[in-house]
Scaffold this active site. Structure first.
Site, PDB file in Angstrom:
ATOM      1  N   GLU A 196      41.468  34.465  42.580  1.00  0.00           N
ATOM      2  CA  GLU A 196      40.339  35.015  41.820  1.00  0.00           C
ATOM      3  C   GLU A 196      40.445  34.854  40.301  1.00  0.00           C
ATOM      4  O   GLU A 196      39.598  34.234  39.652  1.00  0.00           O
ATOM      5  CB  GLU A 196      40.221  36.518  42.167  1.00  0.00           C
ATOM      6  CG  GLU A 196      39.268  37.316  41.307  1.00  0.00           C
ATOM      7  CD  GLU A 196      37.820  36.945  41.520  1.00  0.00           C
ATOM      8  OE1 GLU A 196      37.409  36.804  42.675  1.00  0.00           O
ATOM      9  OE2 GLU A 196      37.088  36.798  40.527  1.00  0.00           O
TER      10      GLU A 196
ATOM     11  N   ASP B  32      36.134  34.739  43.845  1.00  0.00           N
ATOM     12  CA  ASP B  32      36.276  34.725  45.298  1.00  0.00           C
ATOM     13  C   ASP B  32      34.937  34.980  45.994  1.00  0.00           C
ATOM     14  O   ASP B  32      34.383  34.117  46.659  1.00  0.00           O
ATOM     15  CB  ASP B  32      37.267  35.808  45.724  1.00  0.00           C
ATOM     16  CG  ASP B  32      38.701  35.339  45.584  1.00  0.00           C
ATOM     17  OD1 ASP B  32      38.928  34.127  45.513  1.00  0.00           O
ATOM     18  OD2 ASP B  32      39.595  36.188  45.551  1.00  0.00           O
TER      19      ASP B  32
ATOM     20  N   GLN C 169      40.002  36.169  50.524  1.00  0.00           N
ATOM     21  CA  GLN C 169      38.699  36.756  50.181  1.00  0.00           C
ATOM     22  C   GLN C 169      37.518  35.798  50.126  1.00  0.00           C
ATOM     23  O   GLN C 169      36.432  36.103  50.645  1.00  0.00           O
ATOM     24  CB  GLN C 169      38.799  37.492  48.829  1.00  0.00           C
ATOM     25  CG  GLN C 169      37.555  38.269  48.508  1.00  0.00           C
ATOM     26  CD  GLN C 169      37.525  38.912  47.136  1.00  0.00           C
ATOM     27  OE1 GLN C 169      36.478  39.217  46.613  1.00  0.00           O
ATOM     28  NE2 GLN C 169      38.668  39.142  46.537  1.00  0.00           N
TER      29      GLN C 169
ATOM     30  N   GLY D  89      21.434  38.681  26.559  1.00  0.00           N
ATOM     31  CA  GLY D  89      20.072  38.182  26.740  1.00  0.00           C
ATOM     32  C   GLY D  89      19.261  38.375  25.471  1.00  0.00           C
ATOM     33  O   GLY D  89      19.810  38.666  24.401  1.00  0.00           O
ATOM     34  N   GLY D  90      17.958  38.230  25.590  1.00  0.00           N
ATOM     35  CA  GLY D  90      17.088  38.336  24.423  1.00  0.00           C
ATOM     36  C   GLY D  90      16.810  39.770  24.007  1.00  0.00           C
ATOM     37  O   GLY D  90      16.225  40.009  22.946  1.00  0.00           O
TER      38      GLY D  90
END
Ligand code: CAO
Length: 513
Positions: free
Chosen positions: A225, A254, A103, A333-334
């Protein structure tokens, strides 16, 4: 009729004559110098090269889109007058010797193929890329695993350990711009294709590799993977706090590394315009995954300065340990977010929506969910005040989302700019019309398996339009590449076939009764 003058005063024909092939590929003065250096001139004028040229097509590297050399614009050609999308492809003229399998490597070369490169996939005679036969859904036909990763390529079978096979590979190396491989560590060297050997044969060749790990204690390991997801920091930070580490469905080890490698190759091609020489490009899967997990290394360092307020465990009063914990569906995140149930969740596993409580639209969220008082309440009015109460907030929002389908939630939220994302099933994605229209999901026909869906080019260039072509059958282009690209005669082709270098070894015949 008067001949049309080029901007530099020469006629078009004179300008074309003046532009030497190697110079066409170059965009700057040093690159032009490098391209016309002694070795380059020697190669271009040697008898052997002339003979090969007469028999075969000119090397693709020298066939780059015509560039009207211009001193102005820092050596860049004059902007073409052709309409956008009709001036060829971004990587036209780039020839890839594609030694990839499974892959990670195929993701890279397929993308380069989408961008216009000519990918010659080298496969073992009679066997081919192991994925041709893995996860097979149609008896006797190449699997979707293979077909969806090997579009826009040509296939040649060569036993790379057979003396004649090596000779063919040498010719290919001389002709190609990039060799891409993702064999286990050392396998390419064991074929005799060391960097020194390749570089001597073709100093312009870029040799690009995916490996599991970079130099260090694990450099000799084979990697798949999920090994990379674990070693790159994804698994330890994915899943729920109270559960085990989790791997994700997105193939960040991959396909993610294949994308990193493709970027490295394009950068090396660009640098070669200046230096005239190739280089090695390495994308280690652990590094690629870590790059995609960069925000978690950020949080690791933030931990030194106190608890991570936007992780829901903070609001739940659960102490943080030494390492970044698994954060469930926290946004990372924020702007806090979570996955919430929607109408039908009891029977539909994908009746959910990702809901982000973005600070600028907090007022709109409060109005929508019927909590206008939260707009001014001291416990909810500011983002820091809300952090310890995220669970309560999302539970309340969920009471509202449960009354609507995920698409109704999306419609209502989008109307007031609240960012939300419906959890789309693969069935829904496969049927999504807008993705078909943009060429992100494409149906292609295949001679042995019939039509199948594939993912087209996720990167859209306005002047390099992707045309998605089906994957090749095993060895489909062997004869074509040997004769048209490499210049072998019909007689030589027969000799090669008889040598066993491009055909599978004969299976022992059953003894006659
Ligand atoms: N002619 C002759 N021999 C060939 C050949 C050809 N055309 N193509 C491959 N081979 C041989 C190789 O030379 C190698 O032989 P030796 O080991 O005896 O020298 C052999 O086939 C097997 O190659 P491999 O070791 O790469 O393959 P594998 O199935 O054992 O391992 C994988 C697969 C993926 C674990 C390993 O290639 C790897 O670690 N690659 C780097 C990391 C990577 O890309 N992983 C992603 C995998 S995608 O999920």
């Amino acid at each position: 009729m008067a001949k049309k003058k080029s901007p530099r005063g020469k006629t078009k024909a004179a300008a074309r004559k003046a532009a030497k092939p190697a110079r066409r590929a170059a965009t700057s003065k040093p690159a032009r110098r490098a391209a016309t250096s002694k070795p380059a001139r020697r190669a271009a004028t040697s008898k052997k090269a002339t003979k090969l040229k007469a028999k075969a097509k000119p090397p693709a590297a020298l066939k780059a889109a015509p560039v009207k050399a211009a001193a102005k614009n820092g050596g860049s050609p004059k902007p073409t007058a052709k309409p956008f999308g009709q001036a060829g492809k971004a990587l036209d003229g780039v020839k890839i010797l594609d030694f990839t399998h499974v892959q990670s490597g195929p993701t890279c070369t397929q993308l380069l193929g989408y961008l216009g490169a000519d990918c010659i996939k080298v496969e073992r005679p009679g066997v081919g890329d192991i994925t041709r036969g893995q996860l097979r859904d149609v008896k006797g036909a190449d699997s979707l695993y293979f077909t969806m990763l090997n579009g826009n390529k040509r296939s040649i079978t060569i036993d790379s350990k057979h003396p004649k096979g090596k000779e063919i590979l040498d010719r290919l190396i001389k002709q190609c711009d990039v060799l891409v491989e993702n064999f286990a560590p050392g396998a390419l060297d064991r074929m005799g294709l060391t960097w020194d050997y390749i570089h001597k044969l073709n100093p312009r060749m870029i040799v690009a590799s995916v490996k599991g790990f970079g130099p260090g204690p694990y450099e000799d390991c084979k990697v798949y993977e999920n090994v990379a997801q674990c070693a790159g920091g994804a698994a330890s930070t994915t899943g729920f706090r109270e559960g085990p580490p989790l791997v994700t469905g997105a193939q960040i080890g991959d396909s993610g590394t294949g994308l990193h490698l493709a970027l490295g190759i394009v950068a090396a091609l660009y640098q070669r315009n200046r230096t005239g020489r190739g280089q090695r490009v390495l994308a280690a899967m652990q590094d690629g995954v870590l790059n995609l997990c960069r925000v978690k290394l950020r949080d690791q360092q933030r931990l030194k300065h106190g608890p991570l307020g936007e992780y829901s465990q903070y609001g739940e009063g659960v102490a943080f340990g030494q390492s970044v914990p698994r954060a469930g569906n926290d946004s990372g995140g924020g702007q806090p977010g979570w996955i919430l149930k929607c109408k039908g969740w009891e029977s539909d596993p994908d009746a959910y929506i990702y809901f982000i409580t973005q600070a600028p639209v907090w007022g709109e969220i409060c109005d929508l969910i019927g909590k206008p008082e939260w707009k001014t309440h001291p416990d909810f009015v500011t983002p820091p005040a809300r952090l310890p109460r995220l669970k309560q907030i999302f539970n309340t929002i969920e009471e509202w989302t449960k009354t609507k389908t995920k698409f109704e939630v999306m419609e209502a939220c989008n109307a007031v700019d609240i960012p939300v994302g419906p959890i789309l099933s693969m069935k829904e994605i496969a049927e999504e019309e807008s993705l078909r229209k943009t060429g992100t999901v494409v149906e292609v026909d295949h001679p042995t398996r019939g039509p199948y869906l594939t993912v087209g080019n996720p990167i859209k260039l306005s002047d390099s339009i992707t045309e998605v072509k089906r994957s090749p059958l095993l060895g489909e282009h062997t004869d074509q590449i040997l004769t048209k690209d490499l210049g072998y005669s019909a007689k030589q082709l027969e000799e090669i076939k008889a040598s066993g270098a491009i055909t599978a070894p004969e299976k022992p015949k059953a003894a006659a009764a």
